[in-house]
Enzyme design. Structure first.
Site, PDB file in Angstrom:
ATOM      1  N   ASP A  58       0.923  -1.085  -0.045  1.00 51.93           N
ATOM      2  CA  ASP A  58      -0.104  -0.017  -0.032  1.00 51.93           C
ATOM      3  C   ASP A  58       0.682   1.026  -0.144  1.00 51.93           C
ATOM      4  O   ASP A  58       1.915   1.128   0.198  1.00 51.93           O
ATOM      5  CB  ASP A  58      -1.042  -0.079   1.151  1.00 51.93           C
ATOM      6  CG  ASP A  58      -2.186   0.913   0.968  1.00 51.93           C
ATOM      7  OD1 ASP A  58      -1.958   1.657  -0.030  1.00 51.93           O
ATOM      8  OD2 ASP A  58      -3.157   0.767   1.831  1.00 51.93           O
TER       9      ASP A  58
HETATM   10  C1  NOJ Z   1      -3.997   3.907  -0.101  1.00 49.23           C
HETATM   11  C2  NOJ Z   1      -5.339   2.841   0.232  1.00 49.23           C
HETATM   12  O1  NOJ Z   1      -5.045   2.215   1.341  1.00 49.23           O
HETATM   13  C3  NOJ Z   1      -5.198   1.993  -0.960  1.00 49.23           C
HETATM   14  O2  NOJ Z   1      -6.403   1.356  -1.147  1.00 49.23           O
HETATM   15  C4  NOJ Z   1      -5.055   2.633  -2.339  1.00 49.23           C
HETATM   16  O3  NOJ Z   1      -5.187   1.809  -3.263  1.00 49.23           O
HETATM   17  C5  NOJ Z   1      -3.823   3.376  -2.345  1.00 49.23           C
HETATM   18  N1  NOJ Z   1      -3.757   4.369  -1.307  1.00 49.23           N
HETATM   19  C6  NOJ Z   1      -3.566   4.223  -3.487  1.00 49.23           C
HETATM   20  O4  NOJ Z   1      -4.391   5.407  -3.690  1.00 49.23           O
END
Ligand code: NOJ
Length: 878
Positions: free
Chosen positions: A289
């Site tokens: 993430d």
């Molecule tokens: C953080 C989020 O937790 C995740 O779900 C997302 O895909 C990423 N940011 C990218 O935006």
């Protein structure tokens, strides 16, 4: 200068060493995660991946060291057009791979659709619809040039009802979530983009998921929270849907922000190497993430394959990987096979869904601006050119809009109906509540939908998409009323008490009260809701509004748009509340879909995918919202085990207001004739044997002269803050491999066996060498087939959702667990057959001793009924 630059390369490696040592030092008394090394390499024979493996091998074998590194490391936050991009390999005609949110549409897109949320679609209990929705969302991403769509979601699963991102996922029931994620993945990948099952794992709340988010809010922590889970709960609840995702062939998995048993999910070798890649036999790649990576080599050997968005801190220009990964291989810290394996996994997923190196769709949109022209490298503000082509990806003739309308209507749950519905040319409709109308700021007026204004059709955060239009309930009601000759008046201001009372007091008024409750991702705080909900009450005084209207109008119909259950306790039982509908987060066609159900053009059949409790305490498990470990990682004990949602209510004998699986129809059904067929299958045999040795595709075929890895000046322009695989010093690789703090070598700071390349034992619960990923194939042997008859005893045609529950009979088991469902169309007077298979996995418990699934001896009872508490038919398994 030279020394400083060298140290700069070293720091992330040193940081891995440091944090590894501090972890060992500080955390003896806390839950801990066992090591699992080495990181499993791809298996060329894994069923369904053979062809992709061959293509990937052919491609990866031709790559240089920096080219491989380029595949593994993002170019940095806002480095290019997508929310994450890995570097291109121009020599091989591979353009950059694009990772883009979200699970319900193309985030930041224009001329793209806003689909219903995952949780909403779970309520349809309709596998075909789940797949078709996945296909359409996948096609929109493909049409914009996306390589990996960042969804669907099985973490959070919904441990607590107030978890901020529950709506992005499906349901707190792992079996339903497993079906929904698998069918969505098949749809998405059929459309030719890689799906990404996220967030792996136990990412069950927004509070404390990231230090950088928590500190400004006054939570003085230095590490992300730890979700502390035992092995049995992990397998039977949280890992379950990820196993279905892997079996469905998902190409990528995103590891989450939180720690699990005090080891960060993106460097937790037990989770990545052990459970995901070994036990489930996952052949795709793991991406972090955004900023969930905390170390360099440590995360690489623990099983991380792609660093997202590539920089340590957003737009810092520094990376744990990139240059450092190149160096780590050059100086022998990281074995070459591990880098090869990362590149193989990424490219295998790419080929598996049908991408071709020379014919990649062009990225035709930009996440950071909708302007047609602008900087290609947004963070650096460089490369000005056309960046948005405004491509309409919504299907031929508004096809996706129609699908969204159909899905939202088929996912609307009728919770109460005292004969008020369906509406038949009503004389006068009083439409009440701001949730019925538009937002004064426009449907996309708040970034990432981070506010609550107008009708609620999606939550907030990265799991969103721009609305191409938003048909409000009031829009659609007005059109219907004009056709029917109905009089409609709306008061959209929840505080306009005088006007509301006057309106609903009029004779023959049918009051439609629209209310909502919102939540989202932790980086946005809406009205003191830091992602997670503060409580389970309706927003904007919704409960008072309903009580007020229903105290005056004896035909009050309530429509709830929400991210999960709300407390309806105070008013649901009022005789003046004649109907209640839960419409979830319907997406752009909100208005038309609710009108379809209100007027009976669609006969409701959806079922609530979570329990509606009388009070918040009834749910048992709670969010951790206060620090409990000083400045260290807050410790969230998952001590409720598998008992979340209906399993907890059932165990504690708490009567819910609406139980899991409940939903009404405008017709009636009868259940009869349960029958069990026992299938002949052999005994379960644990998988034995071992993997091949770690392959390398061009062993040692690289120069160790650092001069060969300098930025190739003159070939292409250097973009500032962009993450490259190149080194910018020629200090010796030997020097770079030293750890100045401990004077130790890589072998000393990496856990034992972390870089072994010898054959490794297969997991007993895992797939054999020629099996499909997901687990031991015999877990999917069908042991019993259960059937029952369903008769439509009313006058209207409708769908019915029979559900199969199993009581395992053991002292520690939930009273019942969902193990089957179907959505069947039944004509009035018609009888249809419901059939569901029970696999070995469906009847097994996780046995922590043997590290395998075991069917225990307790007598098992099966039930078929219309909800988790209406277990109409019963039979015993022998
Ligand atoms: C953080 C989020 O937790 C995740 O779900 C997302 O895909 C990423 N940011 C990218 O935006």
């Amino acid at each position: 200068m030279k020394l400083r630059t060298t140290l700069c390369f070293l720091l992330p490696i040193v940081k891995s060493a440091l944090s590894y040592k501090t972890q060992l030092h500080q955390r003896d008394d806390l839950a801990s995660s066992p090591p699992y090394y080495p990181s499993p390499w791809m298996n060329p024979k894994a069923l369904g991946w053979e062809e992709a493996y061959k293509q990937a091998k052919d491609f990866v074998s031709q790559l240089t060291l920096p080219e491989k590194v380029n595949l593994t490391t993002g170019t940095g936050w806002q480095g290019e057009q997508c929310v994450g991009q890995v570097g291109s390999i121009p020599r091989m005609n591979l353009s950059a791979l694009c990772m883009q949110d979200s699970p319900l549409g193309v985030r930041f897109g224009d001329y793209s659709s806003a689909f219903s949320s995952g949780q909403t679609i779970a309520a349809s209990f309709d596998r075909d619809l789940m797949r078709r929705r996945g296909e359409a969302i996948g096609a929109e991403h493909r049409g914009k040039g996306v390589t990996v769509m960042l969804g669907p979601v099985a973490g959070p699963i919904g441990r607590t009802p107030d978890g901020g991102r529950n709506w992005e996922g499906f349901s707190p029931d792992p079996w339903l979530t497993g079906e929904a994620i698998a069918h969505t993945i098949v749809g998405v990948q059929n459309a030719g983009v890689v799906a990404c099952a996220k967030h792996y794992i136990a990412n069950e709340q927004e509070h404390f998921r990231q230090v950088g988010e928590s500190q400004p809010r006054g939570y003085n922590i230095t590490e992300s929270m730890s979700s502390n889970i035992d092995d049995k709960t992990m397998h039977e609840l949280y890992l379950w849907p990820f196993a279905d995702a892997v079996r469905a062939g998902v190409g990528s998995v995103m590891c989450s922000y939180n720690q699990v048993n005090n080891s960060y999910a993106c460097q937790n070798s037990k989770l990545l190497n052990g459970l995901l890649k070994s036990e489930l036999g996952f052949q795709g790649f793991v991406m972090s993430d955004w900023q969930a990576q905390h170390t360099g080599v440590a995360s690489a050997v623990a099983g991380l394959d792609m660093s997202m968005p590539g920089d340590t801190e957003f737009s810092s220009g520094k990376s744990f990987w990139g240059t450092n990964l190149t160096l780590a291989v050059l100086n022998g810290t990281l074995p070459e096979y591990r880098l090869d394996d990362m590149a193989m996994r990424i490219m295998a997923a790419f080929f598996k869904v049908g991408f071709k190196v020379n014919e990649q769709p062009k990225i035709n949109f930009d996440s950071w601006t909708l302007d047609t022209f602008g900087p290609l490298y947004y963070s650096a503000n460089e490369g000005h050119q056309q960046i948005n082509w405004h491509v309409d990806v919504r299907g031929e003739n508004g096809e996706h809009g129609k699908l969204i309308r159909e899905s939202a209507a088929k996912s609307t749950v009728l919770l109460k109906n005292e004969g008020a519905l369906p509406l038949k040319k009503p004389k006068f409709l009083a439409v009440i509540g701001e949730d019925a109308g538009p937002s004064g700021w426009g449907p996309n007026g708040c970034d990432d939908r981070g506010c609550n204004a107008g009708t609620l059709a999606m939550g907030w955060g990265s799991g969103t998409a721009n609305f191409p239009y938003l048909i409000t309930p009031l829009d659609a009601l007005n059109f219907r009323a004009a056709d029917d000759g109905t009089r409609v008046e709306a008061v959209l201001n929840n505080s306009a008490t005088t006007q509301i009372e006057k309106l609903v007091a009029q004779e023959s008024a049918t009051a439609l009260v629209f209310v909502n409750a919102n939540s989202g991702e932790g980086y946005i705080d809406v009205d003191g809701n830091e992602g997670d909900r503060k409580n389970l009450t309706l927003w904007a005084n919704g409960d008072e509004l309903i009580k007020n209207v229903s105290s005056i109008c004896n035909n009050t119909i309530v429509i709830i748009h929400s991210v999960g259950p709300t407390l309806v306790t105070d008013w649901y039982n009022s005789p003046n509340v004649t109907a209640i509908l839960w419409a979830g987060l319907p997406g752009e066609e909100s208005g038309r879909s609710i009108v379809d159900v209100l007027y009976g053009d669609v006969n409701p059949a959806a079922r609530t995918p979570f329990t509606w409790g009388g009070k918040q305490e009834d749910y048992g498990a709670e969010i951790l919202s206060e620090l409990n470990n000083g400045e260290g990682a807050p410790q969230l004990e998952f001590s409720e085990g598998v008992f979340i949602d209906y399993r907890y209510f059932d165990k504690k004998n708490i009567t819910p207001i609406y139980e899991f699986g409940f939903g009404l129809s405008y017709t009636t059904f009868e259940y009869s004739d349960i029958a069990i067929e026992k299938q002949e299958v052999g005994n379960y045999t644990p998988t034995t044997g071992e993997t091949a040795e770690a392959p390398t595709f061009n062993p040692g075929n690289f120069s160790t002269d650092l001069a060969d890895y300098l930025f190739p000046n003159g070939s292409f322009p250097y973009i500032s803050r962009y993450i490259y695989p190149y080194v910018n010093t020629t200090a010796s690789a030997a020097e770079a491999s030293q750890d100045p703090f401990y004077g130790s070598t890589a072998e000393e700071f990496l856990p034992s066996n972390a870089i072994a390349s010898s054959p490794q034992p297969l997991e007993p619960a895992g797939p054999g060498l020629s099996d499909e990923p997901g687990g031991n194939p015999q877990l999917w042997d069908v042991l019993y087939t259960v059937s029952a008859k369903i008769t439509n005893t009313g006058d209207l045609k409708g769908d019915e959702v029979p559900q199969l529950y199993v009581s395992f009979g053991g002292p520690d088991d939930p009273p019942v667990v969902l193990r089957g469902f179907d959505r069947l169309a039944v004509e009035p007077g018609q009888t249809v057959e419901f059939r569901a298979n029970l696999t070995r996995r469906d009847l097994s418990n996780w046995d922590t001793e043997s590290q395998n699934w075991v069917v225990r001896d307790h007598v098992k009872t099966v039930y078929v009924g219309p909800s988790s508490r209406k277990l109409t038919l019963k039979a015993t398994l022998d």
